[in-house]
Design a protein around this motif. Sequence first.
Motif, short mmCIF file in Angstrom:
data_model
loop_
_atom_site.label_atom_id
_atom_site.label_comp_id
_atom_site.label_asym_id
_atom_site.label_seq_id
_atom_site.Cartn_x
_atom_site.Cartn_y
_atom_site.Cartn_z
N MET A 16 0.84 -1.18 0.00
CA MET A 16 0.00 0.00 0.00
C MET A 16 0.89 1.25 0.00
N ALA A 17 0.62 2.19 -0.90
CA ALA A 17 1.41 3.41 -0.99
C ALA A 17 0.96 4.39 0.08
N ARG A 18 1.91 5.15 0.58
CA ARG A 18 1.60 6.17 1.58
C ARG A 18 1.76 7.55 0.95
N SER A 19 0.94 8.46 1.41
CA SER A 19 1.01 9.84 0.92
C SER A 19 1.25 10.77 2.10
N ILE A 20 2.00 11.79 1.85
CA ILE A 20 2.18 12.85 2.85
C ILE A 20 1.48 14.09 2.30
N LEU A 21 0.55 14.59 3.06
CA LEU A 21 -0.19 15.78 2.66
C LEU A 21 0.34 16.98 3.43
N ARG A 22 0.55 18.05 2.70
CA ARG A 22 1.02 19.29 3.32
C ARG A 22 0.07 20.40 2.91
N TYR A 23 -0.47 21.10 3.87
CA TYR A 23 -1.40 22.18 3.61
C TYR A 23 -0.68 23.52 3.78
N VAL A 24 -0.82 24.35 2.79
CA VAL A 24 -0.18 25.66 2.80
C VAL A 24 -1.29 26.72 2.77
N PRO A 25 -1.31 27.63 3.74
CA PRO A 25 -2.35 28.66 3.73
C PRO A 25 -2.16 29.66 2.59
N HIS A 26 -3.27 30.08 2.01
CA HIS A 26 -3.27 31.05 0.93
C HIS A 26 -4.25 32.18 1.26
N ARG A 27 -4.13 33.29 0.56
CA ARG A 27 -5.09 34.38 0.66
C ARG A 27 -5.39 34.87 -0.76
N ILE A 28 -6.57 35.46 -0.90
CA ILE A 28 -6.95 36.00 -2.20
C ILE A 28 -7.20 37.50 -2.02
N THR A 29 -6.64 38.29 -2.93
CA THR A 29 -6.79 39.74 -2.89
C THR A 29 -7.04 40.26 -4.30
N ARG A 30 -7.46 41.52 -4.38
CA ARG A 30 -7.62 42.14 -5.69
C ARG A 30 -6.24 42.34 -6.29
N HIS A 31 -6.11 42.02 -7.57
CA HIS A 31 -4.82 42.17 -8.26
C HIS A 31 -4.42 43.64 -8.21
N PRO A 32 -3.20 43.95 -7.77
CA PRO A 32 -2.81 45.36 -7.57
C PRO A 32 -2.69 46.17 -8.86
N ASP A 33 -2.56 45.54 -10.00
CA ASP A 33 -2.39 46.27 -11.26
C ASP A 33 -3.70 46.46 -12.03
N THR A 34 -4.84 46.21 -11.37
CA THR A 34 -6.12 46.31 -12.06
C THR A 34 -7.10 47.15 -11.25
N ASP A 35 -8.14 47.63 -11.93
CA ASP A 35 -9.22 48.37 -11.29
C ASP A 35 -10.49 47.52 -11.34
N ILE A 36 -11.46 47.87 -10.51
CA ILE A 36 -12.77 47.24 -10.58
C ILE A 36 -13.54 47.92 -11.71
N ASN A 37 -14.14 47.13 -12.57
CA ASN A 37 -14.93 47.64 -13.70
C ASN A 37 -16.41 47.48 -13.39
N PHE A 38 -17.19 48.51 -13.70
CA PHE A 38 -18.63 48.50 -13.46
C PHE A 38 -19.37 48.53 -14.79
N GLU A 39 -20.44 47.74 -14.88
CA GLU A 39 -21.27 47.67 -16.07
C GLU A 39 -22.72 47.56 -15.64
N ALA A 40 -23.64 47.81 -16.56
CA ALA A 40 -25.07 47.65 -16.28
C ALA A 40 -25.79 47.28 -17.57
#
Length: 73
Positions: free
Chosen positions: A1-25
């Motif tokens: 039986m094969a064994r696996s090692i799991l490693r969890y790395v924390p991440h965060r999500i943010t607005r991309h600094p080189d872009t603006d929010i675009n509004f449409e309707a």
Amino acid sequence: MARSILRYVPHRITRHPDTDINFEAECLKCDWTATPSIDDAAVDIECMRHTGATRHEGFRRICTSFALVERVE
């Protein structure tokens, strides 16, 4: 039986600094669309003008942003 090692790395999500929010309707009664803009007030004014000209009162508002996912160190 094969064994696996799991490693969890924390991440965060943010607005991309080189872009603006675009509004449409989009009008819910006809094919009218507002000019996309980074200024939400400009899009709102276009919607109010459309309502004044057509009496259409319903709009779908769309806010688009781009995200960046990074590892938390």
